[in-house]
Design a protein around this motif. Structure first.
Motif, PDB file in Angstrom:
ATOM      1  N   SER A 107       0.844  -1.189   0.000  1.00 41.47           N
ATOM      2  CA  SER A 107       0.000   0.000   0.000  1.00 41.47           C
ATOM      3  C   SER A 107       0.880   1.240   0.000  1.00 41.47           C
ATOM      4  O   SER A 107       1.777   1.367   0.843  1.00 41.47           O
ATOM      5  CB  SER A 107      -0.896   0.017   1.241  1.00 41.47           C
ATOM      6  OG  SER A 107      -1.761  -1.098   1.258  1.00 41.47           O
ATOM      7  N   VAL A 108       0.606   2.134  -0.953  1.00 42.53           N
ATOM      8  CA  VAL A 108       1.341   3.401  -1.016  1.00 42.53           C
ATOM      9  C   VAL A 108       0.365   4.513  -1.368  1.00 42.53           C
ATOM     10  O   VAL A 108      -0.750   4.250  -1.843  1.00 42.53           O
ATOM     11  CB  VAL A 108       2.479   3.373  -2.063  1.00 42.53           C
ATOM     12  CG1 VAL A 108       3.526   2.339  -1.695  1.00 42.53           C
ATOM     13  CG2 VAL A 108       1.945   3.149  -3.457  1.00 42.53           C
ATOM     14  N   GLN A 109       0.810   5.733  -1.180  1.00 42.71           N
ATOM     15  CA  GLN A 109      -0.011   6.880  -1.553  1.00 42.71           C
ATOM     16  C   GLN A 109       0.152   7.170  -3.041  1.00 42.71           C
ATOM     17  O   GLN A 109       1.142   6.792  -3.670  1.00 42.71           O
ATOM     18  CB  GLN A 109       0.389   8.099  -0.725  1.00 42.71           C
ATOM     19  CG  GLN A 109       0.005   7.993   0.742  1.00 42.71           C
ATOM     20  CD  GLN A 109       0.233   9.280   1.497  1.00 42.71           C
ATOM     21  OE1 GLN A 109       1.163  10.033   1.196  1.00 42.71           O
ATOM     22  NE2 GLN A 109      -0.610   9.547   2.489  1.00 42.71           N
ATOM     23  N   ALA A 110      -0.820   7.860  -3.568  1.00 44.13           N
ATOM     24  CA  ALA A 110      -0.766   8.266  -4.968  1.00 44.13           C
ATOM     25  C   ALA A 110       0.525   9.043  -5.233  1.00 44.13           C
ATOM     26  O   ALA A 110       0.950   9.861  -4.407  1.00 44.13           O
ATOM     27  CB  ALA A 110      -1.974   9.119  -5.314  1.00 44.13           C
ATOM     28  N   GLY A 149       3.364   7.529  -5.503  1.00 47.90           N
ATOM     29  CA  GLY A 149       4.445   6.685  -5.034  1.00 47.90           C
ATOM     30  C   GLY A 149       4.828   5.607  -6.033  1.00 47.90           C
ATOM     31  O   GLY A 149       4.312   5.561  -7.159  1.00 47.90           O
ATOM     32  N   LYS A 185      -1.458   5.670  -9.249  1.00 47.84           N
ATOM     33  CA  LYS A 185      -2.743   6.343  -9.104  1.00 47.84           C
ATOM     34  C   LYS A 185      -3.715   5.415  -8.369  1.00 47.84           C
ATOM     35  O   LYS A 185      -3.569   4.190  -8.420  1.00 47.84           O
ATOM     36  CB  LYS A 185      -3.315   6.670 -10.488  1.00 47.84           C
ATOM     37  CG  LYS A 185      -2.398   7.503 -11.366  1.00 47.84           C
ATOM     38  CD  LYS A 185      -3.006   7.688 -12.740  1.00 47.84           C
ATOM     39  CE  LYS A 185      -2.089   8.509 -13.638  1.00 47.84           C
ATOM     40  NZ  LYS A 185      -2.681   8.696 -15.000  1.00 47.84           N
ATOM     41  N   PRO A 186      -4.736   5.976  -7.747  1.00 49.99           N
ATOM     42  CA  PRO A 186      -5.725   5.124  -7.078  1.00 49.99           C
ATOM     43  C   PRO A 186      -6.339   4.083  -8.014  1.00 49.99           C
ATOM     44  O   PRO A 186      -6.641   2.962  -7.582  1.00 49.99           O
ATOM     45  CB  PRO A 186      -6.767   6.122  -6.579  1.00 49.99           C
ATOM     46  CG  PRO A 186      -5.989   7.379  -6.354  1.00 49.99           C
ATOM     47  CD  PRO A 186      -4.970   7.411  -7.464  1.00 49.99           C
ATOM     48  N   THR A 188      -5.084   0.471  -8.240  1.00 47.65           N
ATOM     49  CA  THR A 188      -5.372  -0.484  -7.173  1.00 47.65           C
ATOM     50  C   THR A 188      -6.001  -1.751  -7.749  1.00 47.65           C
ATOM     51  O   THR A 188      -6.998  -1.688  -8.473  1.00 47.65           O
ATOM     52  CB  THR A 188      -6.327   0.135  -6.143  1.00 47.65           C
ATOM     53  OG1 THR A 188      -5.664   1.220  -5.487  1.00 47.65           O
ATOM     54  CG2 THR A 188      -6.755  -0.892  -5.103  1.00 47.65           C
ATOM     55  N   ILE A 217      -3.483   1.725  -3.745  1.00 43.66           N
ATOM     56  CA  ILE A 217      -3.008   3.103  -3.846  1.00 43.66           C
ATOM     57  C   ILE A 217      -4.060   4.023  -3.235  1.00 43.66           C
ATOM     58  O   ILE A 217      -5.207   4.042  -3.675  1.00 43.66           O
ATOM     59  CB  ILE A 217      -2.756   3.503  -5.311  1.00 43.66           C
ATOM     60  CG1 ILE A 217      -1.923   2.439  -6.031  1.00 43.66           C
ATOM     61  CG2 ILE A 217      -2.061   4.872  -5.363  1.00 43.66           C
ATOM     62  CD1 ILE A 217      -0.599   2.143  -5.409  1.00 43.66           C
ATOM     63  N   SER A 218      -3.650   4.781  -2.246  1.00 39.36           N
ATOM     64  CA  SER A 218      -4.570   5.703  -1.580  1.00 39.36           C
ATOM     65  C   SER A 218      -4.367   7.115  -2.119  1.00 39.36           C
ATOM     66  O   SER A 218      -3.275   7.515  -2.489  1.00 39.36           O
ATOM     67  CB  SER A 218      -4.340   5.668  -0.078  1.00 39.36           C
ATOM     68  OG  SER A 218      -3.008   6.004   0.228  1.00 39.36           O
ATOM     69  N   SER A 219      -5.455   7.856  -2.122  1.00 37.57           N
ATOM     70  CA  SER A 219      -5.397   9.239  -2.652  1.00 37.57           C
ATOM     71  C   SER A 219      -5.015  10.218  -1.582  1.00 37.57           C
ATOM     72  O   SER A 219      -4.960   9.906  -0.401  1.00 37.57           O
ATOM     73  CB  SER A 219      -6.743   9.602  -3.256  1.00 37.57           C
ATOM     74  OG  SER A 219      -7.756   9.478  -2.293  1.00 37.57           O
TER      75      SER A 219
END
Length: 122
Positions: free
Chosen positions: A11-14, A16, A83-84, A87, A120-122
């Motif tokens: 899991s990473v942020q947008a 990343g 990007k989200p 996912t 991927i989280s926004s």
């Protein structure tokens, strides 16, 4: 029988990056990455043939890079600017025949890994 084992999801942020790996039990000429989001069909992400020719789905061009270490029978997918909408569960797949002139169609691939989740989280 070809066995494929994926690793590297997470899991990473947008914006990343993540790098996926797929270890194959034997050398096989055509390998690729596919993904499946909840409620959606499995789609092709990228393939690479024995000569190193890579193909990508339009949505990942310029962001993802597929590569293969033939000496280690290992496939990689470097994913940048995530990007989200990226996912999904990502699957490694392979086929004995060439993949240079075939579409990114999962039905054309014979061997599959168990998948690794990318979120991927926004």
């Amino acid at each position: 029988q070809v066995q494929l084992v994926e690793s590297g999801g997470g899991s990473v942020q947008a914006g990343g990056s993540l790098r996926l790996s797929c270890a194959a039990s034997v050398y096989i000429s055509c390998m690729g990455w596919f993904r499946q989001a909840p409620g959606k069909e499995r789609e092709g992400v990228a393939t690479i043939d024995s000569g190193g020719i890579a193909r990508y789905v339009d949505s990942v061009k310029g962001r993802f890079t597929i590569s293969k270490d033939n000496a280690k029978n290992t496939l990689y997918l470097q994913m940048n600017s995530l990007k989200p909408e990226d996912t999904a569960m990502y699957y490694c797949a392979a086929r004995g025949a060439s993949c240079r002139f075939i579409p990114l169609d999962p039905t054309l691939f014979t061997y599959w890994g168990q998948g690794t989740q990318v979120t991927i989280s926004s």
